[in-house]
Design a protein around this motif. Sequence first.
Motif, PDB file in Angstrom:
ATOM      1  N   UNK A 162      81.554 226.767  54.215  1.00 41.40           N
ATOM      2  CA  UNK A 162      81.232 225.347  54.194  1.00 41.40           C
ATOM      3  C   UNK A 162      81.498 224.833  52.788  1.00 41.40           C
ATOM      4  N   UNK A 163      82.201 223.733  52.685  1.00 43.03           N
ATOM      5  CA  UNK A 163      82.529 223.178  51.374  1.00 43.03           C
ATOM      6  C   UNK A 163      81.853 221.827  51.172  1.00 43.03           C
ATOM      7  N   UNK A 164      81.409 221.601  49.951  1.00 38.13           N
ATOM      8  CA  UNK A 164      80.883 220.287  49.611  1.00 38.13           C
ATOM      9  C   UNK A 164      82.061 219.336  49.410  1.00 38.13           C
ATOM     10  N   UNK A 169      76.868 211.958  49.385  1.00 39.75           N
ATOM     11  CA  UNK A 169      77.008 210.559  48.964  1.00 39.75           C
ATOM     12  C   UNK A 169      75.993 210.178  47.890  1.00 39.75           C
ATOM     13  N   UNK A 170      75.001 211.026  47.692  1.00 36.69           N
ATOM     14  CA  UNK A 170      73.948 210.735  46.713  1.00 36.69           C
ATOM     15  C   UNK A 170      73.512 212.077  46.118  1.00 36.69           C
ATOM     16  N   UNK A 171      73.651 212.238  44.810  1.00 37.91           N
ATOM     17  CA  UNK A 171      73.364 213.518  44.167  1.00 37.91           C
ATOM     18  C   UNK A 171      71.895 213.912  44.235  1.00 37.91           C
ATOM     19  N   UNK A 190      65.590 214.855  55.989  1.00 33.93           N
ATOM     20  CA  UNK A 190      65.240 213.523  55.497  1.00 33.93           C
ATOM     21  C   UNK A 190      66.364 212.920  54.663  1.00 33.93           C
ATOM     22  N   UNK A 191      67.061 213.743  53.896  1.00 31.06           N
ATOM     23  CA  UNK A 191      68.170 213.201  53.108  1.00 31.06           C
ATOM     24  C   UNK A 191      69.306 212.731  54.011  1.00 31.06           C
ATOM     25  N   UNK A 192      69.477 213.372  55.171  1.00 33.65           N
ATOM     26  CA  UNK A 192      70.470 212.870  56.129  1.00 33.65           C
ATOM     27  C   UNK A 192      70.003 211.540  56.729  1.00 33.65           C
ATOM     28  N   UNK A 193      68.733 211.465  57.087  1.00 28.50           N
ATOM     29  CA  UNK A 193      68.189 210.224  57.632  1.00 28.50           C
ATOM     30  C   UNK A 193      68.367 209.060  56.657  1.00 28.50           C
ATOM     31  N   UNK A 198      73.986 212.152  52.786  1.00 29.26           N
ATOM     32  CA  UNK A 198      75.125 213.021  53.087  1.00 29.26           C
ATOM     33  C   UNK A 198      75.589 212.770  54.508  1.00 29.26           C
ATOM     34  N   UNK A 199      76.827 213.147  54.755  1.00 29.57           N
ATOM     35  CA  UNK A 199      77.424 213.020  56.075  1.00 29.57           C
ATOM     36  C   UNK A 199      78.038 214.350  56.490  1.00 29.57           C
TER      37      UNK A 199
END
Length: 389
Positions: free
Chosen positions: A25-27, A38-40, A56-59, A63-64
């Motif tokens: 899996x790559x960032x 999308x947000x560090x 929660x960070x996905x919500x 990140x996508x």
Amino acid sequence: MILSNPIEQHNLQSLFESLLVDADIKINGSRPWDVKVLDDRFYSLVFSQGSLGLGESYMDGMWECEQIDEMINRVLRHDLEAHLDNKAKFKIGLNVAGSKLKDLVNPQSISRAKHDVSSHYDLGNDLFKLMLDKRMTYTCGYWNHAENLDEAQEAKLDLICRKAGLKPGMRVLDIGCGWGSFMNYAAEKYGVICDGLTLSHEQAELGQQIADEKGLAVNFLLQDYREYHPKEKYDRIVSVGMIEHVGPSNYDEYFTCAKRVMKDDGIFVLHTIGGKESSDKTDPWIDKYIFPNGVCPSFAQLAQAVENKFVVEDVHNIGESYDKTLVAWCENFEKGWPQLAEKYGERFKRMWRYYLLSCAGAFRSRNINVWQFVLTHECLSQPHYIRQS
């Protein structure tokens, strides 16, 4: 924060990327299962809060990932927990310790169960009508020979009917009956009389309406299984996807109640998600947002609970089918979202998508499974169950 000194000495992004190498899996990669940050703040949330921070960070749109299911599958298959334990004192995307308060109380007490069931199953029939199959079946389908969700769910319902050995006129109890998909199918196809226990007002109202419109001998009861004392015992008992809400503290009482209401020559078919290890907690994100106080029982926990109560006639693992079921639900949910958007909002959409696809990944990795148990009374001198597949 639970960051240890070794973590604080590294750049979080570099450490995160190194942990994902074995899972391929790559960032910010280009493949469907790669994570696009999308947000560090994402990194510190995941490292400090584990699976809760990941969800929660996905919500919150940090990140996508096009294929969350495949990303989670890869994380679990490559056992990142083991790598993390060697490198640091934290866990990512996997179970972490829940509230210590739950160790002191019964989180699935009768009053608590009524509240928790309502918080999920009473979200709105509009949501579930769009997401589920035509029979409103909110459990794993059976995809052996099925080509679509409707076929998979009918195949599952029929499999349970055959395992239960249903015959016209039998009285059947469904513990945790949902919208009545099993009861309606069994009454329609096998001519049985069904009573169903549920704690969801929304499910009971819609399910009874569906049964009445078809003229089926189906009756919904808004009652906890621990409080139910029927005048007559049942020929058969079925419980599909309900024991996950019972909790380890109540397994013994659950099976005691089932034994009490079933005839001596009866059959009990239990369908449940199964965890790979015994626990009294679930994933923190799932616990907070989807199924409060739910716990997937382990094989050992179920075996201990049925000891001196039932004979285990058969166990069937159909866990690989839940991956396909969840993906199909997600496809239906996203297709029907325009009808739901105004009522539920974007954050709910992201929450629900993450729920469905992360669970699909967990089943794909075989981190969790689905078991169907066939149970009979110990007093039988001759088994009367014929194995079905």
